[in-house]
Design a protein around this motif. Structure first.
Motif, PDB file in Angstrom:
ATOM      1  N   THR A   5      40.989  26.230 -16.349  1.00  0.00           N
ATOM      2  CA  THR A   5      40.272  27.178 -17.549  1.00  0.00           C
ATOM      3  C   THR A   5      41.133  27.308 -19.365  1.00  0.00           C
ATOM      4  O   THR A   5      42.468  26.616 -19.435  1.00  0.00           O
ATOM      5  CB  THR A   5      40.894  28.222 -16.630  1.00  0.00           C
ATOM      6  OG1 THR A   5      40.532  28.509 -15.454  1.00  0.00           O
ATOM      7  CG2 THR A   5      40.424  29.532 -17.804  1.00  0.00           C
ATOM      8  N   ILE A   6      40.647  27.308 -20.380  1.00  0.00           N
ATOM      9  CA  ILE A   6      41.227  27.272 -21.805  1.00  0.00           C
ATOM     10  C   ILE A   6      41.320  28.815 -21.619  1.00  0.00           C
ATOM     11  O   ILE A   6      40.391  29.290 -21.261  1.00  0.00           O
ATOM     12  CB  ILE A   6      39.606  27.576 -22.787  1.00  0.00           C
ATOM     13  CG1 ILE A   6      39.032  26.289 -21.812  1.00  0.00           C
ATOM     14  CG2 ILE A   6      40.123  27.056 -23.897  1.00  0.00           C
ATOM     15  CD1 ILE A   6      37.779  26.077 -23.114  1.00  0.00           C
ATOM     16  N   ARG A   7      42.592  28.072 -22.848  1.00  0.00           N
ATOM     17  CA  ARG A   7      43.504  30.238 -23.033  1.00  0.00           C
ATOM     18  C   ARG A   7      43.068  29.557 -24.415  1.00  0.00           C
ATOM     19  O   ARG A   7      43.934  28.404 -25.387  1.00  0.00           O
ATOM     20  CB  ARG A   7      45.193  30.084 -22.524  1.00  0.00           C
ATOM     21  CG  ARG A   7      45.899  31.131 -23.159  1.00  0.00           C
ATOM     22  CD  ARG A   7      46.712  30.754 -22.977  1.00  0.00           C
ATOM     23  NE  ARG A   7      47.997  30.299 -22.256  1.00  0.00           N
ATOM     24  CZ  ARG A   7      48.150  31.417 -21.326  1.00  0.00           C
ATOM     25  NH1 ARG A   7      48.675  32.424 -21.493  1.00  0.00           N
ATOM     26  NH2 ARG A   7      49.290  30.966 -20.353  1.00  0.00           N
ATOM     27  N   LEU A   8      41.873  30.822 -24.729  1.00  0.00           N
ATOM     28  CA  LEU A   8      42.275  30.935 -26.317  1.00  0.00           C
ATOM     29  C   LEU A   8      43.163  32.530 -26.512  1.00  0.00           C
ATOM     30  O   LEU A   8      43.846  33.470 -26.002  1.00  0.00           O
ATOM     31  CB  LEU A   8      40.213  31.585 -27.044  1.00  0.00           C
ATOM     32  CG  LEU A   8      39.111  30.317 -25.539  1.00  0.00           C
ATOM     33  CD1 LEU A   8      37.990  31.226 -25.845  1.00  0.00           C
ATOM     34  CD2 LEU A   8      39.048  30.004 -26.489  1.00  0.00           C
ATOM     35  N   GLY A  14      39.640  32.391 -31.675  1.00  0.00           N
ATOM     36  CA  GLY A  14      39.260  32.276 -30.164  1.00  0.00           C
ATOM     37  C   GLY A  14      37.595  33.274 -29.543  1.00  0.00           C
ATOM     38  O   GLY A  14      37.531  33.149 -28.400  1.00  0.00           O
ATOM     39  N   ILE A  15      38.331  34.587 -30.620  1.00  0.00           N
ATOM     40  CA  ILE A  15      36.659  35.413 -30.476  1.00  0.00           C
ATOM     41  C   ILE A  15      34.725  34.590 -30.598  1.00  0.00           C
ATOM     42  O   ILE A  15      34.368  34.544 -29.583  1.00  0.00           O
ATOM     43  CB  ILE A  15      36.960  36.971 -30.788  1.00  0.00           C
ATOM     44  CG1 ILE A  15      38.186  37.314 -30.728  1.00  0.00           C
ATOM     45  CG2 ILE A  15      35.376  37.874 -30.979  1.00  0.00           C
ATOM     46  CD1 ILE A  15      38.533  38.388 -32.102  1.00  0.00           C
ATOM     47  N   ARG A  16      34.848  34.021 -30.932  1.00  0.00           N
ATOM     48  CA  ARG A  16      34.053  33.411 -31.680  1.00  0.00           C
ATOM     49  C   ARG A  16      33.912  32.101 -30.129  1.00  0.00           C
ATOM     50  O   ARG A  16      32.602  31.920 -29.635  1.00  0.00           O
ATOM     51  CB  ARG A  16      34.022  32.084 -32.830  1.00  0.00           C
ATOM     52  CG  ARG A  16      33.330  32.712 -34.006  1.00  0.00           C
ATOM     53  CD  ARG A  16      33.205  32.251 -35.700  1.00  0.00           C
ATOM     54  NE  ARG A  16      33.969  30.874 -35.372  1.00  0.00           N
ATOM     55  CZ  ARG A  16      35.041  31.451 -36.134  1.00  0.00           C
ATOM     56  NH1 ARG A  16      35.274  31.945 -36.764  1.00  0.00           N
ATOM     57  NH2 ARG A  16      35.783  30.141 -36.631  1.00  0.00           N
ATOM     58  N   ALA A  17      34.628  31.799 -29.861  1.00  0.00           N
ATOM     59  CA  ALA A  17      34.161  30.719 -28.619  1.00  0.00           C
ATOM     60  C   ALA A  17      34.552  31.182 -27.204  1.00  0.00           C
ATOM     61  O   ALA A  17      33.605  30.844 -26.659  1.00  0.00           O
ATOM     62  CB  ALA A  17      35.926  29.606 -28.508  1.00  0.00           C
ATOM     63  N   ALA A  18      35.230  32.691 -27.102  1.00  0.00           N
ATOM     64  CA  ALA A  18      34.231  33.418 -26.305  1.00  0.00           C
ATOM     65  C   ALA A  18      33.252  33.780 -26.192  1.00  0.00           C
ATOM     66  O   ALA A  18      32.739  34.189 -24.743  1.00  0.00           O
ATOM     67  CB  ALA A  18      35.640  34.910 -26.092  1.00  0.00           C
ATOM     68  N   PRO A 126      40.863  45.839 -29.062  1.00  0.00           N
ATOM     69  CA  PRO A 126      40.342  45.595 -30.483  1.00  0.00           C
ATOM     70  C   PRO A 126      39.186  43.860 -29.833  1.00  0.00           C
ATOM     71  O   PRO A 126      38.240  43.713 -30.313  1.00  0.00           O
ATOM     72  CB  PRO A 126      40.989  45.049 -30.992  1.00  0.00           C
ATOM     73  CG  PRO A 126      42.599  45.374 -30.656  1.00  0.00           C
ATOM     74  CD  PRO A 126      42.554  46.341 -29.443  1.00  0.00           C
ATOM     75  N   LEU A 127      39.820  43.607 -28.457  1.00  0.00           N
ATOM     76  CA  LEU A 127      39.167  42.020 -28.643  1.00  0.00           C
ATOM     77  C   LEU A 127      37.940  42.313 -27.962  1.00  0.00           C
ATOM     78  O   LEU A 127      37.305  41.779 -28.691  1.00  0.00           O
ATOM     79  CB  LEU A 127      40.044  41.785 -27.642  1.00  0.00           C
ATOM     80  CG  LEU A 127      41.539  40.391 -28.873  1.00  0.00           C
ATOM     81  CD1 LEU A 127      42.508  39.692 -27.892  1.00  0.00           C
ATOM     82  CD2 LEU A 127      40.340  39.603 -29.449  1.00  0.00           C
ATOM     83  N   ALA A 128      38.393  43.420 -26.672  1.00  0.00           N
ATOM     84  CA  ALA A 128      36.968  43.802 -26.010  1.00  0.00           C
ATOM     85  C   ALA A 128      35.696  44.021 -26.439  1.00  0.00           C
ATOM     86  O   ALA A 128      34.830  43.801 -26.573  1.00  0.00           O
ATOM     87  CB  ALA A 128      37.965  44.885 -25.301  1.00  0.00           C
ATOM     88  N   VAL A 169      40.808  32.060 -20.922  1.00  0.00           N
ATOM     89  CA  VAL A 169      40.621  34.057 -20.800  1.00  0.00           C
ATOM     90  C   VAL A 169      41.523  33.886 -22.300  1.00  0.00           C
ATOM     91  O   VAL A 169      42.022  32.501 -22.714  1.00  0.00           O
ATOM     92  CB  VAL A 169      42.060  34.179 -19.676  1.00  0.00           C
ATOM     93  CG1 VAL A 169      43.112  33.047 -20.424  1.00  0.00           C
ATOM     94  CG2 VAL A 169      42.837  35.173 -20.264  1.00  0.00           C
ATOM     95  N   LEU A 170      41.088  34.645 -22.585  1.00  0.00           N
ATOM     96  CA  LEU A 170      41.333  35.476 -24.244  1.00  0.00           C
ATOM     97  C   LEU A 170      42.247  35.997 -24.125  1.00  0.00           C
ATOM     98  O   LEU A 170      42.699  37.001 -23.431  1.00  0.00           O
ATOM     99  CB  LEU A 170      40.499  36.458 -24.678  1.00  0.00           C
ATOM    100  CG  LEU A 170      40.081  37.033 -26.165  1.00  0.00           C
ATOM    101  CD1 LEU A 170      40.203  35.353 -27.075  1.00  0.00           C
ATOM    102  CD2 LEU A 170      39.031  37.569 -26.583  1.00  0.00           C
TER     103      LEU A 170
END
Ligand code: TXA
Ligand code: MG
Length: 320
Positions: A5-8, A14-18, A126-128, A169-170
């Motif tokens: 699993t990638i850790r962003l 990171g947000i764009r990739a998620a 903020p990330l959600a 996972v972000l």
């Protein structure tokens, strides 16, 4: 999935990739103010089914859909006046409302597990919020743990259980509330389906006394079985001598972890799931068969803390 699993990172990249992974029907664990959620596009049936597979979650246990604001929720469910006043007072925040699903909601069938209601929530992180607004998708997200295990409040906890089973996972650091949202249904009056990060008295101040569910398996399937379970046996409300403690207040000369040295319930809530994981690891490392837990008051967040501890301590025979 057969790769890691990638850790962003908590960054625009990171947000764009998620966002890209979610739009393609992938699974991303994301931080909320309560616990990490395992998110997928709630309109994509294959993506939602993959959540159940990754968690080993029984198909009868419906998911919460996360939306950026009240307008997003109104597009999915039918509000009543009490629900709207709770949403206005406490969203964004650790409150989930279970309301009748709208015919035109467009939510994939496995999300509701066949119920005519849908659980909705506006997270205060903020990330959600960034993912909900950038994607822009309604995100189905249960806690990002293997079903029945302790919920994750850090990205590392997510990877402990789900590495290789989800796309990414972000990493937003530790979750500030630390307990899942409080769930309110209307059947027909406001009913407490799960105590959580928003204390009952704050809700009752707005809508009056909350009813208790009538014990039907369908109203909150995830609430009936053991959950949040470490591998070591927990002994609650303990006052005996014991080799390993989860303390509430000073640890003193005892071995173990204090949920809050100052007996602060907010701090204990934030710490609880991490402390359960750490105490479990200590017990295994030192060969202790039990973890003893101090009594915790039932007031405020204490009700949700005790709820989680009782489920964590449920005998194996009752575990699903
Ligand atoms: O804080 C939270 O609520 C976290 C974060 C990620 O938002 N999510 C979470 O999801 O705790 P989960 O799946 O671990 O717990 C959701 C609970 C389950 O017990 C499920 O049975 C209940 O919500 N639920 C979902 N939809 C429902 C519905 N339509 N009626 C009754 N209960 C429902
Ligand atoms: Mg859960």
């Amino acid at each position: 999935m057969d790769c890691n699993t990638i850790r962003l990172s908590d960054s625009p990249r990171g947000i764009r990739a998620a966002t890209a992974i979610l739009r393609q029907g992938g699974l991303v664990a994301l931080p909320t103010e309560t616990v990490y959620g395992l998110a997928a596009d709630a309109r994509n049936e294959a993506a939602v089914s993959a959540i159940y597979r990754a968690k080993g979650r029984p198909a009868i246990n419906p998911l919460i859909v996360h939306v950026p604001d009240l307008a997003g929720a109104e597009a999915l469910v039918q509000f009543n006046d009490q629900a709207r006043s709770l949403a206005n007072a406490f969203w964004p925040g650790p409150l989930t409302l279970v309301l009748p699903l709208r015919d035109d909601a467009g939510i994939a069938a496995p999300v509701t597990a066949g119920l005519s209601t849908l659980a909705v929530r506006v997270p205060d992180h903020p990330l959600a919020q960034a993912l909900l607004q950038d994607s822009p998708l309604p995100l189905a997200a249960p806690s990002a743990n293997i079903s029945g295990k302790v919920s994750p409040t850090e990205a590392d906890h997510v990877l402990d259980g789900l590495n290789g089973r989800i796309d990414a996972v972000l990493d937003g650091g530790p979750c500030p509330v630390g307990l899942e949202s409080t769930i309110i249904g209307f059947d027909p009056g406001p009913t407490l389906l799960r105590p959580g990060g928003l204390p009952r008295d704050q809700i009752e101040a707005l809508v009056g006394p909350l009813a208790t569910p009538k014990g039907s398996a369908i109203s909150a399937p995830g609430q009936l079985s053991s959950h949040y379970a470490p591998e070591t046996r927990l002994i609650l409300n303990s006052e005996a001598d014991a080799p390993l403690w989860l303390a509430f207040g000073p640890l003193g000369k005892r071995k173990g972890i204090s949920l809050s040295e100052t007996s602060d319930l907010t701090e204990a809530a934030t710490t609880l799931f991490r402390a359960l994981r750490e105490a479990d690891a200590l017990a295994k490392a030192h060969g202790h068969a039990t973890i003893n837990v101090d009594p915790i008051p039932e007031t405020g967040l204490g009700a949700a803390i005790n709820d989680r501890l009782r489920r964590a301590a449920a005998p194996v025979a009752q575990k699903r």
